[in-house]
Scaffold this motif. Structure first.
Motif, PDB file in Angstrom:
ATOM      1  N   TYR A  16       0.656  -1.191  -0.237  1.00  0.00           N
ATOM      2  CA  TYR A  16      -0.098   0.269   0.424  1.00  0.00           C
ATOM      3  C   TYR A  16       0.715   1.471   0.152  1.00  0.00           C
ATOM      4  N   SER A  19       2.685   2.036  -3.896  1.00  0.00           N
ATOM      5  CA  SER A  19       1.142   1.671  -4.688  1.00  0.00           C
ATOM      6  C   SER A  19       1.321   3.384  -3.945  1.00  0.00           C
ATOM      7  N   ASN A  22       4.449   5.625  -5.697  1.00  0.00           N
ATOM      8  CA  ASN A  22       4.055   5.793  -7.042  1.00  0.00           C
ATOM      9  C   ASN A  22       3.011   6.418  -7.386  1.00  0.00           C
ATOM     10  N   ARG A  23       1.609   6.661  -7.588  1.00  0.00           N
ATOM     11  CA  ARG A  23       0.796   6.965  -7.197  1.00  0.00           C
ATOM     12  C   ARG A  23       1.153   9.041  -6.600  1.00  0.00           C
TER      13      ARG A  23
END
Length: 102
Positions: A16, A19, A22-23
């Motif tokens: 999580y 991610s 990365n976002r």
């Protein structure tokens, strides 16, 4: 069984966080790209301003010469109308008035 559950939860939290990171990176890159596109468009606009000014100058010259020709034609037609009005029996005055009107 508890160790596997804790391992899966830790793996899920790490996944999580990765991610989310990365976002954030993707969002930052979109932000930078958007502002660079704005900069490109503004530079293009500023580069087009001298061309627009030149076109406006040429158009003003064209309009000025057109207006001068229209005024000259109108004055000529007015003069021929006065001459035809002063001498309505003269066919050349009527013909010249017709030509001036055309």
């Amino acid at each position: 069984m508890g160790k596997y559950f804790v391992g899966i939860v830790i793996f899920g939290v790490i996944f999580y966080i990765i991610s989310i990171f990365n976002r954030l990176v993707v969002t930052k890159n979109r932000y930078i790209n958007a502002f660079s596109q704005i900069d490109v468009q503004l530079k293009r606009r500023y580069d087009l301003i001298p061309s627009l000014v030149e076109v406006a100058k040429r158009y003003m010259e064209h309009e000025q010469s057109t207006l001068e020709r229209v005024i000259a034609a109108r004055n000529g037609a007015s003069k021929q109308l006065r001459e035809a009005h002063n001498n309505p029996a003269d066919p050349t005055a009527i013909r010249q008035m017709s030509e001036a009107e055309n």
